[in-house]
Scaffold this motif. Structure first.
Motif, PDB file in Angstrom:
ATOM      1  N   LYS A 103      -6.788   8.616  -2.295  1.00 43.91           N
ATOM      2  CA  LYS A 103      -7.611   7.492  -1.724  1.00 43.91           C
ATOM      3  C   LYS A 103      -6.124   6.444  -1.430  1.00 43.91           C
ATOM      4  CE  LYS A 103     -10.745   3.710  -2.344  1.00 43.91           C
ATOM      5  NZ  LYS A 103      -9.925   2.784  -1.540  1.00 43.91           N
ATOM      6  N   ALA A 104      -5.505   6.233  -2.638  1.00 42.03           N
ATOM      7  CA  ALA A 104      -4.217   5.445  -2.111  1.00 42.03           C
ATOM      8  C   ALA A 104      -3.444   5.693  -0.978  1.00 42.03           C
ATOM      9  CB  ALA A 104      -3.194   5.402  -3.587  1.00 42.03           C
ATOM     10  N   SER A 133      -7.393  10.014  -6.683  1.00 42.02           N
ATOM     11  CA  SER A 133      -6.959   8.740  -6.837  1.00 42.02           C
ATOM     12  C   SER A 133      -5.772   8.643  -5.867  1.00 42.02           C
ATOM     13  CB  SER A 133      -6.680   8.108  -8.202  1.00 42.02           C
ATOM     14  OG  SER A 133      -7.908   8.059  -8.954  1.00 42.02           O
ATOM     15  N   THR A 185      -4.794   7.132   1.843  1.00 39.64           N
ATOM     16  CA  THR A 185      -5.642   6.924   2.835  1.00 39.64           C
ATOM     17  C   THR A 185      -5.486   5.508   3.145  1.00 39.64           C
ATOM     18  OG1 THR A 185      -7.144   8.649   2.398  1.00 39.64           O
ATOM     19  CG2 THR A 185      -8.079   7.126   3.881  1.00 39.64           C
ATOM     20  N   ASP A 186      -5.570   4.563   2.103  1.00 39.11           N
ATOM     21  CA  ASP A 186      -5.400   3.093   2.142  1.00 39.11           C
ATOM     22  C   ASP A 186      -3.994   2.902   2.792  1.00 39.11           C
ATOM     23  OD1 ASP A 186      -7.913   3.137   0.949  1.00 39.11           O
ATOM     24  OD2 ASP A 186      -7.006   2.486  -0.953  1.00 39.11           O
ATOM     25  N   ALA A 187      -2.917   3.497   2.399  1.00 41.82           N
ATOM     26  CA  ALA A 187      -1.560   3.102   3.198  1.00 41.82           C
ATOM     27  C   ALA A 187      -1.503   3.441   4.583  1.00 41.82           C
ATOM     28  CB  ALA A 187      -0.575   3.895   2.393  1.00 41.82           C
ATOM     29  N   HIS A 197       2.383   1.676  -3.531  1.00 42.47           N
ATOM     30  CA  HIS A 197       1.270   2.116  -4.484  1.00 42.47           C
ATOM     31  C   HIS A 197       1.028   3.555  -4.330  1.00 42.47           C
ATOM     32  CE1 HIS A 197      -2.302   2.025  -6.951  1.00 42.47           C
ATOM     33  NE2 HIS A 197      -2.947   2.583  -5.871  1.00 42.47           N
ATOM     34  N   ALA A 198       0.812   3.794  -3.087  1.00 42.84           N
ATOM     35  CA  ALA A 198       0.379   5.434  -2.698  1.00 42.84           C
ATOM     36  C   ALA A 198       1.456   6.196  -3.273  1.00 42.84           C
ATOM     37  CB  ALA A 198      -0.009   5.705  -0.939  1.00 42.84           C
ATOM     38  N   ARG A 223      -4.035   3.591   6.719  1.00 41.07           N
ATOM     39  CA  ARG A 223      -4.825   2.541   7.560  1.00 41.07           C
ATOM     40  C   ARG A 223      -4.036   1.361   7.537  1.00 41.07           C
ATOM     41  NH1 ARG A 223      -9.951   4.672   4.461  1.00 41.07           N
ATOM     42  NH2 ARG A 223     -10.684   6.100   6.115  1.00 41.07           N
ATOM     43  N   SER A 224      -3.293   1.069   6.079  1.00 38.19           N
ATOM     44  CA  SER A 224      -2.348  -0.424   6.368  1.00 38.19           C
ATOM     45  C   SER A 224      -1.180  -0.176   7.579  1.00 38.19           C
ATOM     46  CB  SER A 224      -1.858  -0.573   5.157  1.00 38.19           C
ATOM     47  OG  SER A 224      -1.085  -1.517   5.121  1.00 38.19           O
ATOM     48  N   THR A 247      -7.669   7.430  11.689  1.00 38.69           N
ATOM     49  CA  THR A 247      -8.388   8.650  11.092  1.00 38.69           C
ATOM     50  C   THR A 247      -8.845   9.476  12.030  1.00 38.69           C
ATOM     51  OG1 THR A 247      -9.079   7.452   9.049  1.00 38.69           O
ATOM     52  CG2 THR A 247     -10.033   9.662   9.415  1.00 38.69           C
ATOM     53  N   GLN A 275       1.048  -1.215  -0.172  1.00 36.03           N
ATOM     54  CA  GLN A 275      -0.135  -0.031  -0.014  1.00 36.03           C
ATOM     55  C   GLN A 275       0.942   1.099   0.005  1.00 36.03           C
ATOM     56  OE1 GLN A 275      -0.569  -2.705   1.981  1.00 36.03           O
ATOM     57  NE2 GLN A 275      -2.723  -3.250   1.243  1.00 36.03           N
TER      58      GLN A 275
END
Length: 83
Positions: free
Chosen positions: A66-67, A63, A69-71, A46-47, A73-74, A79, A43
Protein backbone atom coordinates in the motif's frame (compact mmCIF):
# COMPACT_ATOMS: atom_id res chain seq x y z
CA UNK A 1 18.77 -14.06 -2.42
CA UNK A 2 15.15 -15.00 -1.90
CA UNK A 3 12.65 -12.55 -3.38
CA UNK A 4 9.46 -11.84 -1.47
CA UNK A 5 6.38 -11.99 -3.67
CA UNK A 6 3.66 -9.61 -2.56
CA UNK A 7 0.65 -11.18 -4.22
CA UNK A 8 -1.14 -9.79 -7.24
CA UNK A 9 1.29 -7.82 -9.43
CA UNK A 10 1.01 -4.03 -9.57
CA UNK A 11 1.48 -2.36 -12.96
CA UNK A 12 2.07 1.35 -13.50
CA UNK A 13 2.81 3.59 -16.46
CA UNK A 14 6.26 4.82 -15.39
CA UNK A 15 7.27 7.16 -18.23
CA UNK A 16 5.79 9.83 -20.47
CA UNK A 17 6.39 7.40 -23.36
CA UNK A 18 3.87 4.97 -21.84
CA UNK A 19 6.39 2.42 -20.54
CA UNK A 20 4.64 0.00 -18.19
CA UNK A 21 6.46 -1.66 -15.31
CA UNK A 22 4.98 -4.55 -13.34
CA UNK A 23 6.08 -4.95 -9.74
CA UNK A 24 5.81 -8.45 -8.26
CA UNK A 25 8.31 -8.46 -5.39
CA UNK A 26 9.45 -6.28 -2.52
CA UNK A 27 12.97 -6.27 -3.97
CA UNK A 28 11.90 -4.92 -7.37
CA UNK A 29 9.86 -2.19 -5.74
CA UNK A 30 12.73 -1.29 -3.40
CA UNK A 31 15.17 -1.11 -6.33
CA UNK A 32 12.89 1.29 -8.17
CA UNK A 33 12.44 3.46 -5.09
CA UNK A 34 16.21 3.66 -4.60
CA UNK A 35 17.44 3.92 -8.20
CA UNK A 36 14.69 4.87 -10.62
CA UNK A 37 12.19 7.01 -8.71
CA UNK A 38 11.49 10.41 -10.30
CA UNK A 39 10.83 12.31 -7.05
CA UNK A 40 12.14 12.27 -3.50
CA UNK A 41 9.14 12.98 -1.34
CA UNK A 42 7.59 11.85 1.92
CA UNK A 43 5.65 9.02 0.26
CA UNK A 44 8.78 7.59 -1.40
CA UNK A 45 10.74 7.64 1.85
CA UNK A 46 7.83 6.06 3.76
CA UNK A 47 7.45 3.33 1.14
CA UNK A 48 11.19 2.59 1.29
CA UNK A 49 11.00 2.20 5.07
CA UNK A 50 7.92 -0.03 4.82
CA UNK A 51 9.49 -2.27 2.17
CA UNK A 52 12.59 -2.68 4.31
CA UNK A 53 10.48 -3.48 7.37
CA UNK A 54 8.44 -6.04 5.44
CA UNK A 55 11.62 -7.66 4.10
CA UNK A 56 12.73 -8.08 7.73
CA UNK A 57 9.30 -9.42 8.83
CA UNK A 58 8.66 -6.33 10.95
CA UNK A 59 5.49 -5.22 9.12
CA UNK A 60 2.96 -6.97 6.86
CA UNK A 61 3.78 -7.17 3.17
CA UNK A 62 0.34 -5.69 2.43
CA UNK A 63 1.26 -2.53 4.33
CA UNK A 64 4.44 -2.16 2.28
CA UNK A 65 2.48 -2.74 -0.91
CA UNK A 66 0.00 0.00 0.00
CA UNK A 67 2.81 2.42 0.86
CA UNK A 68 4.46 1.65 -2.49
CA UNK A 69 1.17 2.23 -4.34
CA UNK A 70 0.74 5.57 -2.56
CA UNK A 71 4.30 6.56 -3.50
CA UNK A 72 3.71 5.59 -7.13
CA UNK A 73 0.61 7.75 -7.32
CA UNK A 74 2.47 10.61 -5.64
CA UNK A 75 5.20 10.28 -8.27
CA UNK A 76 2.59 10.61 -11.01
CA UNK A 77 2.56 6.97 -12.09
CA UNK A 78 -0.78 5.79 -13.42
CA UNK A 79 -2.19 2.39 -12.49
CA UNK A 80 -2.64 -0.08 -15.33
CA UNK A 81 -5.48 -2.57 -15.11
CA UNK A 82 -4.18 -5.64 -16.92
CA UNK A 83 -7.10 -7.93 -16.05
Amino acid sequence: MIEINWGKPLSFVVSPDGEVKTFTTLETAAYWLQRRWPVDDVQRRHAARMLDAAAHCMTPVGSARKAFTDAARSAGFQTVNRH
